[in-house]
Design an enzyme around this catalytic site. Structure first.
Site, PDB file in Angstrom:
ATOM      1  N   ASP A  37      -2.412  15.775   0.573  1.00 60.41           N
ATOM      2  CA  ASP A  37      -1.388  14.974   0.915  1.00 60.41           C
ATOM      3  C   ASP A  37      -0.437  15.527   2.201  1.00 60.41           C
ATOM      4  O   ASP A  37      -0.328  16.548   2.243  1.00 60.41           O
ATOM      5  CB  ASP A  37      -0.637  14.278  -0.097  1.00 60.41           C
ATOM      6  CG  ASP A  37       0.001  12.845   0.066  1.00 60.41           C
ATOM      7  OD1 ASP A  37      -0.532  11.901  -0.524  1.00 60.41           O
ATOM      8  OD2 ASP A  37       0.944  12.890   0.811  1.00 60.41           O
ATOM      9  N   ASP A  53      -2.971  17.104   6.957  1.00 57.87           N
ATOM     10  CA  ASP A  53      -2.670  15.857   7.834  1.00 57.87           C
ATOM     11  C   ASP A  53      -4.129  15.364   8.530  1.00 57.87           C
ATOM     12  O   ASP A  53      -4.876  16.218   9.055  1.00 57.87           O
ATOM     13  CB  ASP A  53      -1.951  16.314   8.919  1.00 57.87           C
ATOM     14  CG  ASP A  53      -1.566  15.092   9.884  1.00 57.87           C
ATOM     15  OD1 ASP A  53      -2.280  13.918   9.940  1.00 57.87           O
ATOM     16  OD2 ASP A  53      -0.662  15.349  10.802  1.00 57.87           O
ATOM     17  N   VAL A  54      -4.584  14.221   8.125  1.00 58.38           N
ATOM     18  CA  VAL A  54      -5.818  13.761   8.133  1.00 58.38           C
ATOM     19  C   VAL A  54      -6.021  13.437   9.608  1.00 58.38           C
ATOM     20  O   VAL A  54      -7.369  13.283  10.050  1.00 58.38           O
ATOM     21  CB  VAL A  54      -6.633  12.480   7.269  1.00 58.38           C
ATOM     22  CG1 VAL A  54      -6.250  12.956   5.810  1.00 58.38           C
ATOM     23  CG2 VAL A  54      -5.492  11.537   7.547  1.00 58.38           C
ATOM     24  N   ASN A  80      -9.074   8.532   0.141  1.00 58.95           N
ATOM     25  CA  ASN A  80      -8.166   7.446   0.046  1.00 58.95           C
ATOM     26  C   ASN A  80      -6.888   7.480   0.983  1.00 58.95           C
ATOM     27  O   ASN A  80      -6.337   6.403   1.248  1.00 58.95           O
ATOM     28  CB  ASN A  80      -7.718   7.783  -1.459  1.00 58.95           C
ATOM     29  CG  ASN A  80      -6.387   6.603  -1.946  1.00 58.95           C
ATOM     30  OD1 ASN A  80      -6.683   5.591  -2.112  1.00 58.95           O
ATOM     31  ND2 ASN A  80      -5.124   7.231  -1.816  1.00 58.95           N
ATOM     32  N   TYR A 145      -5.382  -3.590  10.946  1.00 62.34           N
ATOM     33  CA  TYR A 145      -5.673  -2.992   9.516  1.00 62.34           C
ATOM     34  C   TYR A 145      -7.213  -3.538   9.292  1.00 62.34           C
ATOM     35  O   TYR A 145      -7.871  -2.695   8.676  1.00 62.34           O
ATOM     36  CB  TYR A 145      -4.729  -3.504   8.458  1.00 62.34           C
ATOM     37  CG  TYR A 145      -5.078  -3.101   7.015  1.00 62.34           C
ATOM     38  CD1 TYR A 145      -4.592  -1.585   6.697  1.00 62.34           C
ATOM     39  CD2 TYR A 145      -5.498  -3.836   6.140  1.00 62.34           C
ATOM     40  CE1 TYR A 145      -4.989  -1.080   5.371  1.00 62.34           C
ATOM     41  CE2 TYR A 145      -5.542  -3.422   4.816  1.00 62.34           C
ATOM     42  CZ  TYR A 145      -5.483  -2.060   4.599  1.00 62.34           C
ATOM     43  OH  TYR A 145      -5.609  -1.676   3.310  1.00 62.34           O
ATOM     44  N   LYS A 149     -10.390  -1.273   8.075  1.00 64.30           N
ATOM     45  CA  LYS A 149     -11.367  -1.156   7.107  1.00 64.30           C
ATOM     46  C   LYS A 149     -12.608  -1.791   7.084  1.00 64.30           C
ATOM     47  O   LYS A 149     -13.724  -1.422   6.351  1.00 64.30           O
ATOM     48  CB  LYS A 149     -10.467  -2.359   5.843  1.00 64.30           C
ATOM     49  CG  LYS A 149      -9.321  -1.369   5.689  1.00 64.30           C
ATOM     50  CD  LYS A 149      -9.358  -0.179   4.998  1.00 64.30           C
ATOM     51  CE  LYS A 149      -7.944   0.714   4.520  1.00 64.30           C
ATOM     52  NZ  LYS A 149      -8.330   1.788   3.833  1.00 64.30           N
ATOM     53  N   ALA A 178      -2.793  -4.809  -3.588  1.00 65.22           N
ATOM     54  CA  ALA A 178      -2.335  -3.757  -4.642  1.00 65.22           C
ATOM     55  C   ALA A 178      -0.894  -3.467  -4.660  1.00 65.22           C
ATOM     56  O   ALA A 178      -0.337  -3.403  -3.486  1.00 65.22           O
ATOM     57  CB  ALA A 178      -3.013  -2.516  -4.586  1.00 65.22           C
ATOM     58  N   THR A 180       1.464  -1.167  -4.650  1.00 62.56           N
ATOM     59  CA  THR A 180       1.582  -0.006  -4.234  1.00 62.56           C
ATOM     60  C   THR A 180       2.868   0.333  -3.418  1.00 62.56           C
ATOM     61  O   THR A 180       3.480  -0.599  -3.053  1.00 62.56           O
ATOM     62  CB  THR A 180       0.240   0.630  -3.272  1.00 62.56           C
ATOM     63  OG1 THR A 180       0.564  -0.116  -2.060  1.00 62.56           O
ATOM     64  CG2 THR A 180      -0.953   0.285  -4.033  1.00 62.56           C
TER      65      THR A 180
END
Length: 251
Positions: A37, A53-54, A80, A145, A149, A178, A180
């Site tokens: 994360d 850091d992706v 994720n 977004y 996806k 969701a 979240t």
């Protein structure tokens, strides 16, 4: 249930929300789990934690290597980590498009690329990508977004085809809206948070938001050795949003 006993798992974006729920569930079911994360400071035992850091390939490679060394191998990758975006195609500039695509799509590529050499050594290798109902249903003000996806959905199928003969299963989970932290921030910024929540709940036939625990359960199903014949599949966890067309209540 201990179907993950003796297995190891890596969950990106695992410090909160769906990622945290997934990491904790996999651990409960027997896995040794490491979380990657951007800010893993709140992650504690039994979970292991590494900063990554992706958006940065070197960061991802270093974190995956460190996590796998600590885990002693790798059987499951849960891709994720992701961010949200609002607006039509007119509302986000090029920089925002590049940023969200970089996190939501290329971030998964970077993590999978670093993890694949380790997954090839596993007898129960699985990758689960967190996708969205936005990949398959047109939602208002979610152009950017949804595009990311949709790419994750297609990427999942391509990866499943590429790696099935290596013994690596690749699937994705498609949550509806969701409950979240990101949705919480979205609601907090709305003019009428209660009305906005009611609208989000109403568009799902179940009449409520999806919980992080429910998405985690679907991810665990796809990752489990008990699902060894399941690959190239998108599992909807959306309260019926994609597939059901209900008549108005009382009609």
């Amino acid at each position: 249930m201990h179907d993950f006993e003796g297995l190891t798992a890596l969950v990106t974006g695992g410090a909160s929300g769906i990622g945290r729920a997934t990491a904790e569930l996999l651990a409960e079911r027997g896995a040794t789990v490491a979380v990657l994360d951007l800010d893993p400071t709140g992650v504690g035992a039994p979970l292991l934690a590494h900063r990554a850091d992706v958006r940065d390939d070197a960061s991802v490679r270093a974190a995956v290597a460190a996590a796998v060394a600590e885990l002693g191998g790798l059987d499951v990758l849960v891709n994720n980590a992701g961010i949200g975006a609002q607006g039509t195609v007119e509302d986000n500039d090029d920089a925002e498009w590049h940023h969200v695509l970089d996190v939501n799509v290329v971030g998964m590529v970077r993590t999978a690329r670093a993890a694949l050499p380790h997954l090839r050594a596993s007898a129960h290798a699985a990758i689960v990508n967190t996708c969205s109902v936005a990949a398959t249903a047109g939602l208002p003000r979610r152009a950017l977004y949804s595009a990311t996806k949709g790419a994750v959905h297609a990427l999942t199928l391509a990866m499943a085809a590429d790696h099935v003969r290596e013994g690596i299963r690749v699937n994705c989970v498609n949550p509806g809206t969701a409950d979240t932290p990101w949705i919480g921030r979205l609601l907090d910024a709305a003019d009428d948070p209660a009305a906005e929540r009611a609208a989000l709940e109403a568009r799902q036939p179940s009449g409520r938001l999806v919980s992080a625990a429910e998405v985690a359960g679907a991810i665990a199903y796809l990752a489990s050795p008990l699902s060894g014949a399941t690959t190239g599949t998108a599992l909807a966890v959306d309260g019926g949003m994609q597939g059901l067309r209900l008549r108005p209540a009382g009609s």
